[in-house]
Write a protein that holds these residues in place. Structure first.
Motif, PDB file in Angstrom:
ATOM      1  N   GLY A 143       0.810  -1.209   0.000  1.00  0.00           N
ATOM      2  CA  GLY A 143       0.000   0.000   0.000  1.00  0.00           C
ATOM      3  C   GLY A 143       0.844   1.259   0.000  1.00  0.00           C
ATOM      4  O   GLY A 143       2.079   1.218  -0.072  1.00  0.00           O
ATOM      5  N   ILE A 144       0.151   2.388   0.076  1.00  0.00           N
ATOM      6  CA  ILE A 144       0.792   3.701   0.108  1.00  0.00           C
ATOM      7  C   ILE A 144       0.319   4.424   1.363  1.00  0.00           C
ATOM      8  O   ILE A 144      -0.886   4.524   1.623  1.00  0.00           O
ATOM      9  N   ILE A 145       1.265   4.909   2.137  1.00  0.00           N
ATOM     10  CA  ILE A 145       0.957   5.701   3.333  1.00  0.00           C
ATOM     11  C   ILE A 145       1.163   7.168   2.964  1.00  0.00           C
ATOM     12  O   ILE A 145       2.278   7.595   2.682  1.00  0.00           O
ATOM     13  N   ASP A 146       0.078   7.918   2.931  1.00  0.00           N
ATOM     14  CA  ASP A 146       0.117   9.335   2.552  1.00  0.00           C
ATOM     15  C   ASP A 146      -0.392  10.150   3.734  1.00  0.00           C
ATOM     16  O   ASP A 146      -1.582  10.465   3.825  1.00  0.00           O
ATOM     17  N   LEU A 147       0.510  10.457   4.665  1.00  0.00           N
ATOM     18  CA  LEU A 147       0.141  11.159   5.888  1.00  0.00           C
ATOM     19  C   LEU A 147       1.172  12.258   6.186  1.00  0.00           C
ATOM     20  O   LEU A 147       2.383  12.019   6.094  1.00  0.00           O
ATOM     21  N   PRO A 148       0.719  13.455   6.545  1.00  0.00           N
ATOM     22  CA  PRO A 148       1.652  14.565   6.810  1.00  0.00           C
ATOM     23  C   PRO A 148       2.439  14.368   8.103  1.00  0.00           C
ATOM     24  O   PRO A 148       1.897  13.879   9.098  1.00  0.00           O
ATOM     25  N   ILE A 149       3.706  14.755   8.071  1.00  0.00           N
ATOM     26  CA  ILE A 149       4.573  14.606   9.235  1.00  0.00           C
ATOM     27  C   ILE A 149       4.932  15.990   9.780  1.00  0.00           C
ATOM     28  O   ILE A 149       5.306  16.897   9.031  1.00  0.00           O
ATOM     29  N   TYR A 150       4.826  16.123  11.099  1.00  0.00           N
ATOM     30  CA  TYR A 150       4.977  17.432  11.755  1.00  0.00           C
ATOM     31  C   TYR A 150       5.947  17.319  12.925  1.00  0.00           C
ATOM     32  O   TYR A 150       6.010  16.302  13.607  1.00  0.00           O
ATOM     33  N   ARG A 151       6.721  18.388  13.109  1.00  0.00           N
ATOM     34  CA  ARG A 151       7.629  18.463  14.258  1.00  0.00           C
ATOM     35  C   ARG A 151       6.999  19.370  15.314  1.00  0.00           C
ATOM     36  O   ARG A 151       6.970  20.584  15.154  1.00  0.00           O
ATOM     37  N   PRO A 152       6.511  18.812  16.421  1.00  0.00           N
ATOM     38  CA  PRO A 152       5.785  19.611  17.421  1.00  0.00           C
ATOM     39  C   PRO A 152       6.715  20.313  18.413  1.00  0.00           C
ATOM     40  O   PRO A 152       6.847  19.912  19.568  1.00  0.00           O
ATOM     41  N   GLY A 153       7.397  21.344  17.960  1.00  0.00           N
ATOM     42  CA  GLY A 153       8.309  22.061  18.843  1.00  0.00           C
ATOM     43  C   GLY A 153       9.724  22.051  18.320  1.00  0.00           C
ATOM     44  O   GLY A 153      10.207  21.027  17.850  1.00  0.00           O
ATOM     45  N   GLU A 154      10.404  23.194  18.417  1.00  0.00           N
ATOM     46  CA  GLU A 154      11.736  23.360  17.838  1.00  0.00           C
ATOM     47  C   GLU A 154      12.757  22.397  18.431  1.00  0.00           C
ATOM     48  O   GLU A 154      13.601  21.865  17.736  1.00  0.00           O
ATOM     49  N   GLY A 155      12.672  22.165  19.745  1.00  0.00           N
ATOM     50  CA  GLY A 155      13.667  21.305  20.383  1.00  0.00           C
ATOM     51  C   GLY A 155      13.274  19.843  20.435  1.00  0.00           C
ATOM     52  O   GLY A 155      13.938  19.034  21.093  1.00  0.00           O
ATOM     53  N   ASN A 156      12.207  19.497  19.757  1.00  0.00           N
ATOM     54  CA  ASN A 156      11.691  18.138  19.810  1.00  0.00           C
ATOM     55  C   ASN A 156      12.276  17.294  18.681  1.00  0.00           C
ATOM     56  O   ASN A 156      12.162  17.645  17.512  1.00  0.00           O
ATOM     57  N   ILE A 157      12.902  16.174  19.024  1.00  0.00           N
ATOM     58  CA  ILE A 157      13.454  15.270  18.010  1.00  0.00           C
ATOM     59  C   ILE A 157      12.333  14.448  17.373  1.00  0.00           C
ATOM     60  O   ILE A 157      12.351  14.190  16.173  1.00  0.00           O
TER      61      ILE A 157
ATOM     62  N   ARG B  61       8.916  13.189  15.745  1.00  0.00           N
ATOM     63  CA  ARG B  61       7.924  13.688  14.795  1.00  0.00           C
ATOM     64  C   ARG B  61       6.612  12.942  14.986  1.00  0.00           C
ATOM     65  O   ARG B  61       6.591  11.834  15.514  1.00  0.00           O
ATOM     66  N   ILE B  62       5.536  13.569  14.508  1.00  0.00           N
ATOM     67  CA  ILE B  62       4.225  12.953  14.618  1.00  0.00           C
ATOM     68  C   ILE B  62       3.460  13.148  13.301  1.00  0.00           C
ATOM     69  O   ILE B  62       3.837  13.979  12.469  1.00  0.00           O
ATOM     70  N   VAL B  63       2.396  12.368  13.118  1.00  0.00           N
ATOM     71  CA  VAL B  63       1.477  12.599  12.005  1.00  0.00           C
ATOM     72  C   VAL B  63       0.488  13.663  12.445  1.00  0.00           C
ATOM     73  O   VAL B  63      -0.191  13.517  13.461  1.00  0.00           O
ATOM     74  N   ASP B  64       0.439  14.751  11.683  1.00  0.00           N
ATOM     75  CA  ASP B  64      -0.430  15.872  12.027  1.00  0.00           C
ATOM     76  C   ASP B  64      -0.724  16.662  10.763  1.00  0.00           C
ATOM     77  O   ASP B  64       0.155  16.841   9.917  1.00  0.00           O
ATOM     78  N   ASP B  65      -1.954  17.177  10.656  1.00  0.00           N
ATOM     79  CA  ASP B  65      -2.352  17.937   9.473  1.00  0.00           C
ATOM     80  C   ASP B  65      -1.524  19.200   9.279  1.00  0.00           C
ATOM     81  O   ASP B  65      -1.466  19.749   8.172  1.00  0.00           O
ATOM     82  N   LYS B  66      -0.866  19.656  10.328  1.00  0.00           N
ATOM     83  CA  LYS B  66      -0.031  20.860  10.219  1.00  0.00           C
ATOM     84  C   LYS B  66       1.303  20.565   9.538  1.00  0.00           C
ATOM     85  O   LYS B  66       2.046  21.477   9.191  1.00  0.00           O
ATOM     86  N   GLY B  67       1.611  19.289   9.355  1.00  0.00           N
ATOM     87  CA  GLY B  67       2.915  18.902   8.814  1.00  0.00           C
ATOM     88  C   GLY B  67       2.985  18.905   7.300  1.00  0.00           C
ATOM     89  O   GLY B  67       2.036  19.264   6.597  1.00  0.00           O
ATOM     90  N   GLN B  68       4.152  18.474   6.803  1.00  0.00           N
ATOM     91  CA  GLN B  68       4.392  18.387   5.362  1.00  0.00           C
ATOM     92  C   GLN B  68       3.880  17.051   4.818  1.00  0.00           C
ATOM     93  O   GLN B  68       3.973  16.016   5.486  1.00  0.00           O
ATOM     94  N   ARG B  69       3.378  17.100   3.599  1.00  0.00           N
ATOM     95  CA  ARG B  69       2.899  15.869   2.984  1.00  0.00           C
ATOM     96  C   ARG B  69       4.050  14.864   2.882  1.00  0.00           C
ATOM     97  O   ARG B  69       5.152  15.203   2.449  1.00  0.00           O
ATOM     98  N   SER B  70       3.798  13.630   3.263  1.00  0.00           N
ATOM     99  CA  SER B  70       4.825  12.590   3.290  1.00  0.00           C
ATOM    100  C   SER B  70       4.236  11.298   2.740  1.00  0.00           C
ATOM    101  O   SER B  70       3.170  10.869   3.174  1.00  0.00           O
TER     102      SER B  70
END
Length: 303
Positions: free
Chosen positions: A179-193, A195-204
């Protein structure tokens, strides 16, 4: 291969050298300006100004080698070199190795070892990373030996001709075998290593195919359409299938008896050679620790 790039101007209309380099050859402005300033561009054997008008049949030469230095300490180490020529080198990175010096890892990195290797061969190269891997991800990394090849590979990285393949061992059995996983990835905070799936993130976008299923585990082949940080680890974790050994994303799983790092290996590279355009296809075997993990899972599934 020569340190010179040779091009024949075969158009009937006259064109400025700068336009030919920028439009027809798709060279970056930085490379063009630097090569011109240092006298590394010649037309019919003579140093040429960027305003020079080209005529049909003219031969344009660009010297891609130049004297460069890098503030990295050369260190002798064993490197697993999969492919090498005058423009590029591809290395099978061991798990646990950082690719480039940082404050916390100033030595023992892949770049330290490559710089020693270049110097031992008498090659005046610096380490130009085209691709990167996390410290605990093993596999193929491509490094450019000159500014031209780095520019060309970076330019082509977003094209369909540049492909990266991974093998991963994940917890659980995937609902669908491919399959294909099409989910945006977001970094929640500048100092946070993390990442999470979040609509605020970049398409991935991650493509996957299950190679083998075990008892509550799967060996998965993956390819990336985008190249976000931790993309495979984030996508699979979001679907409920964190990688074995992933201390950052595998919350609730203790895999210390199986493997001591995330079970992720960059096993395949396919890309157009920066000079010739010929497609280079490379593969490397799974490392010992992931093979050991697979053996354990196969035995567990058969019991």
């Amino acid at each position: 291969m020569s340190s010179l790039l040779n091009f024949k101007y075969d158009k009937s209309e006259k064109l400025k050298l700068k336009e030919f380099l920028r439009v027809d050859l798709k060279l970056s402005g930085r490379l063009i300006r630097g090569a011109a300033k240092e006298g590394r561009i010649r037309v019919n054997g003579k140093r040429a100004d960027l305003k020079h008008i080209l005529n049909q049949g003219d031969i344009v030469d660009i010297c891609v080698q130049r004297k460069e230095s890098q503030n990295i300490e050369p260190e002798k180490m064993d490197l697993s070199i999969v492919y090498e020529d005058e423009d590029i080198i591809v290395v099978n990175k061991s798990p646990g190795m950082v690719v480039h010096p940082t404050k916390s890892h100033p030595n023992g990195t892949l770049a330290n070892g490559l710089l020693y290797y270049f110097k031992s061969k008498g090659e005046n190269c610096i380490v130009r990373l085209v691709s990167r891997l996390d410290m605990d991800t093993s596999g193929l990394i491509i490094v450019a030996k000159n500014q031209f090849s780095h520019m060309a590979l970076a330019r082509d990285m977003g094209e369909n001709t540049f492909k990266k393949g991974y093998l991963a061992v994940a917890h659980g059995v995937m609902e669908k075998p491919e399959g294909i996983i099409d989910l945006p990835i977001y970094r929640p905070g500048e100092g946070n290593i993390k990442r999470i799936v979040d609509d605020k993130g970049q398409r991935s976008i991650t493509h996957y195919n299950v190679v083998e299923n075990y008892d509550k585990a799967s060996l998965i082949s993956l390819s990336l359409e985008t190249g976000r940080t931790h993309q495979i680890r984030v996508h699979l974790t979001h679907l409920g299938h964190p990688l074995f050994g992933d201390a950052l994303y595998g919350e609730g799983f203790d895999d210390s008896n199986y493997i001591n790092r995330q079970a992720l290996h960059a096993y395949r590279l396919s890309f157009p050679h920066p000079r010739t355009g010929r497609i280079i296809n490379l593969e490397c075997d799974l490392p010992k620790d992931i093979n050991n993990l697979i053996d354990i899972l196969r035995k567990r599934a058969n019991n």
